[in-house]
Design a protein around this motif. Structure first.
Motif, PDB file in Angstrom:
ATOM      1  N   SER A 289      59.125  17.965  28.555  1.00 40.22           N
ATOM      2  CA  SER A 289      58.895  17.100  27.477  1.00 40.22           C
ATOM      3  C   SER A 289      57.101  17.686  26.667  1.00 40.22           C
ATOM      4  O   SER A 289      56.186  17.927  27.175  1.00 40.22           O
ATOM      5  CB  SER A 289      57.314  15.655  28.529  1.00 40.22           C
ATOM      6  OG  SER A 289      56.691  16.952  29.099  1.00 40.22           O
ATOM      7  N   THR A 290      57.994  17.589  25.752  1.00 41.20           N
ATOM      8  CA  THR A 290      56.547  18.242  24.300  1.00 41.20           C
ATOM      9  C   THR A 290      55.469  17.864  24.222  1.00 41.20           C
ATOM     10  O   THR A 290      56.048  17.484  22.362  1.00 41.20           O
ATOM     11  CB  THR A 290      57.480  19.032  23.046  1.00 41.20           C
ATOM     12  OG1 THR A 290      58.448  17.886  22.509  1.00 41.20           O
ATOM     13  CG2 THR A 290      58.826  20.517  23.779  1.00 41.20           C
ATOM     14  N   VAL A 291      54.318  18.042  24.783  1.00 42.54           N
ATOM     15  CA  VAL A 291      53.021  16.246  23.999  1.00 42.54           C
ATOM     16  C   VAL A 291      52.870  17.715  23.057  1.00 42.54           C
ATOM     17  O   VAL A 291      52.614  16.362  21.628  1.00 42.54           O
ATOM     18  CB  VAL A 291      51.992  16.656  25.236  1.00 42.54           C
ATOM     19  CG1 VAL A 291      50.499  16.087  25.179  1.00 42.54           C
ATOM     20  CG2 VAL A 291      52.724  16.675  26.477  1.00 42.54           C
ATOM     21  N   SER A 292      52.548  18.862  22.647  1.00 41.02           N
ATOM     22  CA  SER A 292      52.122  18.984  21.106  1.00 41.02           C
ATOM     23  C   SER A 292      53.150  19.484  20.067  1.00 41.02           C
ATOM     24  O   SER A 292      52.672  18.637  19.243  1.00 41.02           O
ATOM     25  CB  SER A 292      52.092  20.888  21.656  1.00 41.02           C
ATOM     26  OG  SER A 292      53.147  21.757  21.477  1.00 41.02           O
ATOM     27  N   THR A 293      54.398  18.758  20.450  1.00 39.06           N
ATOM     28  CA  THR A 293      55.260  18.858  19.194  1.00 39.06           C
ATOM     29  C   THR A 293      55.275  17.304  18.914  1.00 39.06           C
ATOM     30  O   THR A 293      55.298  16.882  18.038  1.00 39.06           O
ATOM     31  CB  THR A 293      56.701  19.671  19.645  1.00 39.06           C
ATOM     32  OG1 THR A 293      56.504  20.537  20.261  1.00 39.06           O
ATOM     33  CG2 THR A 293      57.259  18.754  18.731  1.00 39.06           C
ATOM     34  N   PHE A 294      55.254  16.855  19.761  1.00 38.89           N
ATOM     35  CA  PHE A 294      54.776  15.136  19.619  1.00 38.89           C
ATOM     36  C   PHE A 294      53.607  14.600  18.865  1.00 38.89           C
ATOM     37  O   PHE A 294      53.785  13.541  18.077  1.00 38.89           O
ATOM     38  CB  PHE A 294      54.520  14.079  21.369  1.00 38.89           C
ATOM     39  CG  PHE A 294      54.534  12.439  21.285  1.00 38.89           C
ATOM     40  CD1 PHE A 294      55.399  11.984  21.417  1.00 38.89           C
ATOM     41  CD2 PHE A 294      53.211  12.697  21.706  1.00 38.89           C
ATOM     42  CE1 PHE A 294      55.538  10.605  20.848  1.00 38.89           C
ATOM     43  CE2 PHE A 294      53.165  11.694  22.259  1.00 38.89           C
ATOM     44  CZ  PHE A 294      53.717  10.468  21.150  1.00 38.89           C
ATOM     45  N   VAL A 295      52.550  15.335  19.708  1.00 39.16           N
ATOM     46  CA  VAL A 295      51.201  14.985  18.533  1.00 39.16           C
ATOM     47  C   VAL A 295      51.503  15.414  16.960  1.00 39.16           C
ATOM     48  O   VAL A 295      51.083  15.088  16.705  1.00 39.16           O
ATOM     49  CB  VAL A 295      50.285  15.367  18.951  1.00 39.16           C
ATOM     50  CG1 VAL A 295      49.492  15.308  18.151  1.00 39.16           C
ATOM     51  CG2 VAL A 295      49.882  14.898  20.907  1.00 39.16           C
ATOM     52  N   THR A 296      52.227  16.629  16.711  1.00 38.43           N
ATOM     53  CA  THR A 296      51.737  17.337  15.907  1.00 38.43           C
ATOM     54  C   THR A 296      53.437  16.575  14.754  1.00 38.43           C
ATOM     55  O   THR A 296      53.096  15.697  13.524  1.00 38.43           O
ATOM     56  CB  THR A 296      52.883  18.560  15.500  1.00 38.43           C
ATOM     57  OG1 THR A 296      51.587  19.839  16.491  1.00 38.43           O
ATOM     58  CG2 THR A 296      52.772  19.042  13.984  1.00 38.43           C
ATOM     59  N   GLU A 297      54.098  15.877  15.750  1.00 41.24           N
ATOM     60  CA  GLU A 297      55.253  15.152  14.427  1.00 41.24           C
ATOM     61  C   GLU A 297      54.802  13.737  14.326  1.00 41.24           C
ATOM     62  O   GLU A 297      54.785  13.033  13.238  1.00 41.24           O
ATOM     63  CB  GLU A 297      56.237  14.719  15.533  1.00 41.24           C
ATOM     64  CG  GLU A 297      57.160  16.025  14.756  1.00 41.24           C
ATOM     65  CD  GLU A 297      58.479  16.422  15.618  1.00 41.24           C
ATOM     66  OE1 GLU A 297      58.680  15.281  17.576  1.00 41.24           O
ATOM     67  OE2 GLU A 297      59.244  16.637  15.742  1.00 41.24           O
ATOM     68  N   THR A 298      53.384  12.891  15.091  1.00 42.21           N
ATOM     69  CA  THR A 298      53.361  11.772  15.137  1.00 42.21           C
ATOM     70  C   THR A 298      52.050  11.615  14.017  1.00 42.21           C
ATOM     71  O   THR A 298      52.011  11.031  12.961  1.00 42.21           O
ATOM     72  CB  THR A 298      52.365  10.699  16.083  1.00 42.21           C
ATOM     73  OG1 THR A 298      53.609  11.415  17.369  1.00 42.21           O
ATOM     74  CG2 THR A 298      51.536   9.644  15.788  1.00 42.21           C
ATOM     75  N   VAL A 299      51.276  12.513  14.344  1.00 44.37           N
ATOM     76  CA  VAL A 299      50.432  13.287  12.864  1.00 44.37           C
ATOM     77  C   VAL A 299      51.085  13.520  11.617  1.00 44.37           C
ATOM     78  O   VAL A 299      50.484  12.496  10.101  1.00 44.37           O
ATOM     79  CB  VAL A 299      49.722  14.221  13.421  1.00 44.37           C
ATOM     80  CG1 VAL A 299      47.950  14.620  12.069  1.00 44.37           C
ATOM     81  CG2 VAL A 299      47.845  14.265  14.532  1.00 44.37           C
ATOM     82  N   GLY A 300      52.040  14.233  11.308  1.00 44.27           N
ATOM     83  CA  GLY A 300      52.725  14.300  10.315  1.00 44.27           C
ATOM     84  C   GLY A 300      53.592  13.139  10.236  1.00 44.27           C
ATOM     85  O   GLY A 300      53.754  12.879   8.371  1.00 44.27           O
ATOM     86  N   LEU A 301      53.887  12.248  10.698  1.00 43.92           N
ATOM     87  CA  LEU A 301      54.037  11.065  10.084  1.00 43.92           C
ATOM     88  C   LEU A 301      53.317  10.168   9.364  1.00 43.92           C
ATOM     89  O   LEU A 301      53.239   8.903   8.524  1.00 43.92           O
ATOM     90  CB  LEU A 301      55.156   9.987  11.116  1.00 43.92           C
ATOM     91  CG  LEU A 301      56.348  10.406  11.545  1.00 43.92           C
ATOM     92  CD1 LEU A 301      57.198  10.309  12.727  1.00 43.92           C
ATOM     93  CD2 LEU A 301      57.411   9.850  10.070  1.00 43.92           C
ATOM     94  N   MET A 302      52.550  10.017  10.183  1.00 45.19           N
ATOM     95  CA  MET A 302      50.852   9.109   9.466  1.00 45.19           C
ATOM     96  C   MET A 302      50.362   9.871   8.042  1.00 45.19           C
ATOM     97  O   MET A 302      50.559   8.882   7.549  1.00 45.19           O
ATOM     98  CB  MET A 302      49.863   9.325  10.822  1.00 45.19           C
ATOM     99  CG  MET A 302      50.411   8.465  12.207  1.00 45.19           C
ATOM    100  SD  MET A 302      49.066   8.859  13.107  1.00 45.19           S
ATOM    101  CE  MET A 302      49.449   7.382  14.509  1.00 45.19           C
ATOM    102  N   ARG A 303      50.547  11.113   8.056  1.00 43.80           N
ATOM    103  CA  ARG A 303      50.223  11.849   6.430  1.00 43.80           C
ATOM    104  C   ARG A 303      51.148  11.271   5.384  1.00 43.80           C
ATOM    105  O   ARG A 303      50.544  11.220   4.586  1.00 43.80           O
ATOM    106  CB  ARG A 303      49.579  12.737   6.405  1.00 43.80           C
ATOM    107  CG  ARG A 303      48.354  12.855   7.469  1.00 43.80           C
ATOM    108  CD  ARG A 303      48.066  14.792   7.847  1.00 43.80           C
ATOM    109  NE  ARG A 303      46.858  15.339   8.826  1.00 43.80           N
ATOM    110  CZ  ARG A 303      46.457  16.182   9.418  1.00 43.80           C
ATOM    111  NH1 ARG A 303      46.994  17.087   8.998  1.00 43.80           N
ATOM    112  NH2 ARG A 303      45.106  16.455   9.898  1.00 43.80           N
ATOM    113  N   ALA A 304      52.615  11.704   6.288  1.00 37.35           N
ATOM    114  CA  ALA A 304      53.565  11.167   5.305  1.00 37.35           C
ATOM    115  C   ALA A 304      53.321  10.063   5.102  1.00 37.35           C
ATOM    116  O   ALA A 304      54.494   9.718   3.551  1.00 37.35           O
ATOM    117  CB  ALA A 304      54.358  12.362   5.729  1.00 37.35           C
TER     118      ALA A 304
END
Length: 99
Positions: free
Chosen positions: A53-68
């Motif tokens: 369960s990759t929490v850091s990747t999950f947060v990075t992808e969530t923030v990336g989607l919010m920005r993109a």
């Protein structure tokens, strides 16, 4: 093309990690085990499922989607959908393993 924005790899890894973690907890509380058996279940839960369960990747992808895609709220949908799905799968896995 419709779900192209969805990071399926991270979502799958997090759901599988939640499932494995819930099953390990259910196996641990369902009956008495030897200290080595409990250690093995804890290692699988904290080590294998925790790494899966990759929490850091999950947060990075969530923030990336919010920005993109801020106008479409895909980051929020992904975050809430991932958390709800992982919780539901975890509860179902626990209930199945505890029987």
């Amino acid at each position: 093309k419709r779900l192209q924005w969805l990071p399926l790899g991270t979502l799958s890894a997090n759901i599988l990690g939640s499932c494995i973690s819930a099953i390990m907890v259910a196996l641990k509380v369902s009956r008495q085990r030897s200290p080595v058996g409990n250690l093995w279940l804890d290692a699988m839960k904290g080590g294998f499922a925790g790494c899966l369960s990759t929490v850091s990747t999950f947060v990075t992808e969530t923030v990336g989607l919010m920005r993109a895609l801020p106008q479409h709220f895909w980051g929020y949908y992904y975050c809430l959908g991932s958390l709800l799905t992982a919780c539901i799968i975890g509860v179902v896995s626990y209930a199945w393993a505890i029987k």
